[in-house]
Design a protein around this motif. Structure first.
Motif: not given
Length: 294
Positions: A59-61, A70-73, A88-92
């Protein structure tokens, strides 16, 4: 003006800008130098590596992907995971009991600013050594003259200088001068200092070479890209460190100000160049190609 009665319905609500959870983080990450970005990646990899739940890591990734691909990868590679596809709408999921999911959905707009130099420490002013903490490593038999000259010059320039010895209590220099250490290797840590100087003196060098904590102190200073300066006869000590094979081929000023390592027999020249090195603070080019265990 006058008091006017106003009627209305009181509500508790947040502006939609409160649900922009990513644009400021993206601005911060993109504003960093390559070395600073690597530090962020390493920090995230370390912290998420301590998380035992694979679901939380994934989930953090997905959140990091909203900041920068690039950060996530890079973090995903360190964790040995794939980046999950989470809308995106499911992250919070921080939604009050009487709230609507749509009303609390995250947003990820493009910011008005791509980068800000003010957010990177690499861009801080580097024309002073005031308040910088400098460690001087010494033991019985140290060259008291060069120790005093270097210490006095650094203190005069506004630096904080601590003499660190194998033990507390007076040490005796090669010319029988009594020197009071500020710390011992048991109470001092390399990470608390910005630079290291090692004065000469054959007995002092031999004592430090046999002191595992002194070698670790130097190794950590090198690993953390800090300025290191020594008298010429200290090369024997440096040959016992983990970075002895990574020393520069020469100690001309241009090389020294790039590599952050200085060995010199000329105390006056050493002082002036060392102050410039301390002013530069860190030598990030040393970090990846010259990694050492410490």
């Amino acid at each position: 003006s006058y008091n006017e009665r106003i009627d209305g319905r009181k509500i508790r609500s947040r502006s939609r800008s409160f649900f922009d959870h990513f644009s400021q983080a993206r601005l911060f990450f993109h504003s960093q130098s390559s070395a600073e970005q690597n530090h962020i990646i390493d920090a995230l990899s370390f912290e998420l590596g301590k998380v035992k739940s694979i679901m939380v890591r994934e989930r953090m990734l997905a959140m990091l992907k909203q900041i920068d691909d690039a950060l996530a990868s890079a973090v995903a590679y360190a964790l040995g995971l794939h980046i999950p596809e989470i809308a995106l709408e499911d992250l919070n999921n921080s939604i009050p009991a009487d709230g609507s999911k749509a009303d609390y959905a995250s947003e990820n707009p493009e910011g008005s600013l791509a980068k800000s130099a003010a957010l990177s420490m690499v861009n801080t002013i580097k024309d002073t050594i005031e308040t910088r903490k400098i460690a001087i490593l010494a033991a019985d038999g140290v060259n008291g003259k060069t120790l005093s000259l270097v210490k006095d010059a650094l203190v005069s320039a506004g630096a904080v200088v601590h003499i660190i010895a194998p033990r507390l209590g007076e040490i005796i220099s090669v010319d029988d001068q009594k020197i009071q250490p500020d710390e011992s290797f048991l109470t001092a840590a390399s990470v608390l200092y910005d630079a290291v100087y090692v004065p000469g003196g054959s007995n002092s060098i031999a004592s430090l070479e046999g002191e595992a904590n002194a070698l670790q102190f130097l190794n950590q200073a090198f690993k953390h890209c800090k300025a290191i300066a020594t008298d010429e006869d200290v090369l024997q000590l440096l040959e016992s460190t983990a970075f002895h094979k990574k020393l520069p081929a020469d100690f001309e000023e241009e090389t020294v100000l790039r590599e952050g390592i200085l060995i010199s027999a000329d105390t006056s020249s050493l002082i002036e160049t060392f102050k410039k090195m301390i002013g530069l603070h860190r030598f990030w080019d040393r970090e990846n190609p010259r990694k050492i265990p410490a």
